[in-house]
Design a protein around this motif. Structure first.
Motif, PDB file in Angstrom:
ATOM      1  N   ASP A  42       9.422  45.784  20.664  1.00 52.52           N
ATOM      2  CA  ASP A  42      10.133  46.104  18.847  1.00 52.52           C
ATOM      3  C   ASP A  42      10.957  45.857  18.334  1.00 52.52           C
ATOM      4  O   ASP A  42      11.625  46.199  17.215  1.00 52.52           O
ATOM      5  CB  ASP A  42      10.276  48.043  19.229  1.00 52.52           C
ATOM      6  N   MET A  43      10.110  43.957  18.230  1.00 46.31           N
ATOM      7  CA  MET A  43      10.705  43.185  17.407  1.00 46.31           C
ATOM      8  C   MET A  43      10.814  43.398  16.187  1.00 46.31           C
ATOM      9  O   MET A  43      12.114  43.165  15.463  1.00 46.31           O
ATOM     10  CB  MET A  43      10.087  41.755  17.908  1.00 46.31           C
ATOM     11  N   LYS A  44      10.251  44.600  15.291  1.00 47.07           N
ATOM     12  CA  LYS A  44      10.244  44.350  13.964  1.00 47.07           C
ATOM     13  C   LYS A  44      12.062  45.128  13.757  1.00 47.07           C
ATOM     14  O   LYS A  44      12.753  44.950  12.735  1.00 47.07           O
ATOM     15  CB  LYS A  44       9.323  44.935  13.189  1.00 47.07           C
ATOM     16  N   ASN A  45      11.639  46.371  14.505  1.00 50.51           N
ATOM     17  CA  ASN A  45      13.276  47.542  14.195  1.00 50.51           C
ATOM     18  C   ASN A  45      13.922  45.885  14.573  1.00 50.51           C
ATOM     19  O   ASN A  45      15.665  46.248  14.282  1.00 50.51           O
ATOM     20  CB  ASN A  45      13.062  47.832  15.048  1.00 50.51           C
ATOM     21  N   ILE A  46      14.275  45.547  15.654  1.00 55.50           N
ATOM     22  CA  ILE A  46      15.033  45.101  16.862  1.00 55.50           C
ATOM     23  C   ILE A  46      16.140  44.296  15.113  1.00 55.50           C
ATOM     24  O   ILE A  46      17.017  43.513  15.376  1.00 55.50           O
ATOM     25  CB  ILE A  46      14.783  44.457  18.198  1.00 55.50           C
ATOM     26  N   ARG A  47      15.175  42.949  14.687  1.00 59.69           N
ATOM     27  CA  ARG A  47      15.265  42.413  13.582  1.00 59.69           C
ATOM     28  C   ARG A  47      16.095  42.671  12.870  1.00 59.69           C
ATOM     29  O   ARG A  47      17.265  42.872  11.985  1.00 59.69           O
ATOM     30  CB  ARG A  47      13.846  41.406  12.908  1.00 59.69           C
ATOM     31  N   THR A  48      15.243  43.780  12.364  1.00 56.65           N
ATOM     32  CA  THR A  48      16.323  44.720  11.271  1.00 56.65           C
ATOM     33  C   THR A  48      17.684  45.041  11.379  1.00 56.65           C
ATOM     34  O   THR A  48      18.175  44.692  10.782  1.00 56.65           O
ATOM     35  CB  THR A  48      14.885  46.138  10.657  1.00 56.65           C
ATOM     36  N   ALA A  49      17.571  45.457  12.663  1.00 55.48           N
ATOM     37  CA  ALA A  49      18.834  46.180  12.988  1.00 55.48           C
ATOM     38  C   ALA A  49      20.083  44.810  13.298  1.00 55.48           C
ATOM     39  O   ALA A  49      21.253  44.935  13.182  1.00 55.48           O
ATOM     40  CB  ALA A  49      18.539  46.736  14.200  1.00 55.48           C
ATOM     41  N   MET A  50      18.504  44.002  13.774  1.00 52.80           N
ATOM     42  CA  MET A  50      20.033  42.780  14.150  1.00 52.80           C
ATOM     43  C   MET A  50      20.704  42.268  12.847  1.00 52.80           C
ATOM     44  O   MET A  50      21.907  41.562  12.404  1.00 52.80           O
ATOM     45  CB  MET A  50      19.730  41.950  15.224  1.00 52.80           C
ATOM     46  N   ASN A  51      20.094  42.491  11.878  1.00 53.85           N
ATOM     47  CA  ASN A  51      20.576  41.698  10.350  1.00 53.85           C
ATOM     48  C   ASN A  51      21.032  43.111   9.509  1.00 53.85           C
ATOM     49  O   ASN A  51      22.129  42.934   8.741  1.00 53.85           O
ATOM     50  CB  ASN A  51      18.740  41.936   9.437  1.00 53.85           C
ATOM     51  N   ARG A  52      21.175  44.098  10.070  1.00 52.08           N
ATOM     52  CA  ARG A  52      21.580  45.353   9.216  1.00 52.08           C
ATOM     53  C   ARG A  52      23.488  45.212   9.922  1.00 52.08           C
ATOM     54  O   ARG A  52      23.727  46.014   9.778  1.00 52.08           O
ATOM     55  CB  ARG A  52      21.474  46.398   9.578  1.00 52.08           C
ATOM     56  N   ALA A  81      23.889  45.436  14.035  1.00 48.01           N
ATOM     57  CA  ALA A  81      24.173  45.892  15.533  1.00 48.01           C
ATOM     58  C   ALA A  81      24.203  44.579  15.906  1.00 48.01           C
ATOM     59  O   ALA A  81      24.191  43.460  15.817  1.00 48.01           O
ATOM     60  CB  ALA A  81      22.922  46.231  15.743  1.00 48.01           C
ATOM     61  N   PHE A  82      25.118  44.721  17.306  1.00 51.83           N
ATOM     62  CA  PHE A  82      26.003  43.876  18.119  1.00 51.83           C
ATOM     63  C   PHE A  82      24.834  43.365  19.414  1.00 51.83           C
ATOM     64  O   PHE A  82      24.815  41.735  19.683  1.00 51.83           O
ATOM     65  CB  PHE A  82      27.535  44.181  19.297  1.00 51.83           C
ATOM     66  N   ASP A  83      23.646  44.706  19.701  1.00 52.08           N
ATOM     67  CA  ASP A  83      23.091  44.131  20.462  1.00 52.08           C
ATOM     68  C   ASP A  83      21.922  45.227  20.472  1.00 52.08           C
ATOM     69  O   ASP A  83      22.497  46.545  19.832  1.00 52.08           O
ATOM     70  CB  ASP A  83      23.686  44.064  22.087  1.00 52.08           C
ATOM     71  N   PHE A  84      21.203  45.354  21.655  1.00 53.89           N
ATOM     72  CA  PHE A  84      20.031  46.293  21.597  1.00 53.89           C
ATOM     73  C   PHE A  84      20.340  46.518  23.402  1.00 53.89           C
ATOM     74  O   PHE A  84      19.768  45.477  24.214  1.00 53.89           O
ATOM     75  CB  PHE A  84      19.157  45.336  20.711  1.00 53.89           C
ATOM     76  N   ILE A  85      19.374  47.597  23.897  1.00 51.76           N
ATOM     77  CA  ILE A  85      18.824  48.396  25.081  1.00 51.76           C
ATOM     78  C   ILE A  85      17.625  48.412  24.490  1.00 51.76           C
ATOM     79  O   ILE A  85      16.777  49.483  23.972  1.00 51.76           O
ATOM     80  CB  ILE A  85      19.758  49.299  25.492  1.00 51.76           C
ATOM     81  N   THR A  86      16.423  48.416  25.370  1.00 51.92           N
ATOM     82  CA  THR A  86      15.043  48.392  24.824  1.00 51.92           C
ATOM     83  C   THR A  86      15.015  50.365  26.146  1.00 51.92           C
ATOM     84  O   THR A  86      15.632  50.261  26.836  1.00 51.92           O
ATOM     85  CB  THR A  86      14.485  48.070  25.615  1.00 51.92           C
TER      86      THR A  86
END
Length: 405
Positions: A109-119, A121-126
């Motif tokens: 889910d790259m759209k939400n990952i990008r949005t989260a990083m721009n806001r 977020a330090f990292d993500f888990i799928t």
């Protein structure tokens, strides 16, 4: 498919400096999650090294943060009632709290990952989440937070260059994976020896869809804290993009575009990215101005990967990066490295060079992955003698063992 797929932990969660003592706020509307995590982390909770606080949505999370002013990390799902995870990230920024946020999102889910990083977020888990991935992400996030807090405590002293470089070195170290994959089909081993004047070398490897493995070798321009920060951004964007884009050339183009759009410091990164399929031995790759890896065949034949150089990332938008593919046979290896190896100088200014590197690799042909990186680093140190190390020495070896799991 379950949203949380946890396997039993092997060891307590640890940061680089030892056991974590931390408080984590978990935000998710999954009804069984609290019981599940308390069970999995029961040893750390009993020892007092880990405290878990729970909320079912963003609104509850903000109330918990008001009640707990010592939260170190927020682990949040995106899709929740009342207030979703992306909105919560905005609220966290307004709170200006000294913590790190990690988001949980759907695979690719790259759209939400990008949005989260721009806001922020330090990292993500799928999803579905594997416990080892969760454990490693928590440790990495808290290790980074520990380094940044130390930097803030010492900010007056950061005028001194040595202290700044010490912080940069720990920032660099905090994101480099040190637990290498255990798989009967292939081996991965990496080594990084930082220079006194810390550069921006980094390597990474991560699981991709269909059992593939993503491998990154990169070198950020500049030194010190700015290079370390840009390195962290580059690593996160590369991993996030690779998960959603199977074509390495397209993945590199997407990362480049994202870096160009947010490159206020005018930095750049050379980067070689490969996607390896252990079921077939096929290696697909793309290059962004980085040193070309070497292929070491079982019979001792050594040659560089055939690919154009391309351009560095974060400078030119809309660039198509060169790439290709090759097939490995059991016993073959790929050696990734940065220019700190080939450009290492001895006391009279002579570089180690590509020829010397190829000779060492030929000598180690047929050995395990660790032998390649260990032998090369030893050869570079022997060549350098008493000369100062001016750049990071970084390498990674992928050795293909067999096609059956």
């Amino acid at each position: 498919m379950p949203r949380w797929h946890l396997v039993a932990p092997q060891t307590p969660i640890q940061s680089r400096s030892g056991l974590i003592v931390a408080k984590i706020l978990v935000v998710d509307d999954e009804p069984d999650l609290e019981l599940l995590l308390r069970q999995k982390f029961r040893r750390q909770i009993r020892k007092g090294t880990l405290t878990l606080v729970f909320a079912q949505n963003g609104v509850e999370a903000l109330k918990q943060l008001e009640a707990h002013d010592d939260v170190d990390m927020v682990l949040s799902d995106i899709n929740m009632p009342q207030m979703d995870g992306l909105t919560l990230l905005n609220q966290l920024n307004e709170l200006n709290r000294d913590l790190r946020a990690v988001i949980v999102t759907a695979y690719g889910d790259m759209k939400n990952i990008r949005t989260a990083m721009n806001r922020g977020a330090f990292d993500f888990i799928t999803k579905p989440i594997d416990f080892k991935d969760l454990e490693a992400t928590i440790a990495k996030t808290l290790a980074h937070l520990e380094v940044m807090r130390e930097a803030l405590r010492s900010r007056d002293e950061l005028v001194a260059i040595r202290r700044e470089l010490g912080v940069a070195a720990r920032m660099q170290e905090s994101i480099l994976p040190t637990d290498f994959p255990s798989d009967t089909r292939y081996e991965i081993h990496a080594a990084m020896t930082p220079a006194l004047e810390v550069g921006g070398d980094f390597y990474d490897f991560f699981n991709l869809e269909d059992g593939r493995m993503g491998i990154v070798m990169a070198d950020v321009s500049g030194k010190g804290v700015p290079a370390a920060l840009f390195m962290m951004v580059s690593r996160t964007l590369m991993k996030g993009t690779a998960i959603g884009e199977p074509d390495p050339t397209k993945a590199l183009a997407e990362v480049n575009q994202l870096l160009v759009e947010s490159n206020e410091e005018a930095m750049f990164v050379t980067l070689f990215y490969a996607s390896f399929d252990p079921s077939s031995g096929r290696l697909m790759f793309a290059n962004g101005g980085h040193n070309l890896p070497y292929v070491i065949r079982q019979n001792g034949e050594v040659q560089q990967i055939d690919c154009e150089s391309g351009v560095v990332l974060a400078v030119l938008p809309g660039f198509d990066f060169p790439g290709g593919s090759l097939d490995l046979e059991p016993g073959d290896a790929i050696f990734f490295y940065t220019d700190g190896i080939t450009e290492a100088m001895n006391e009279v200014g002579e570089e180690f060079g590509d020829d010397a590197l190829a000779e060492v690799l030929a000598e180690v042909a047929g050995s395990d992955a660790a032998s390649f990186s260990d032998r090369v680093v030893a050869a570079v140190r022997e060549h350098a003698g008493e000369a100062d190390q001016s750049d990071d020495i970084t390498c990674l070896c992928l050795r293909y063992a067999n096609r059956s799991s």
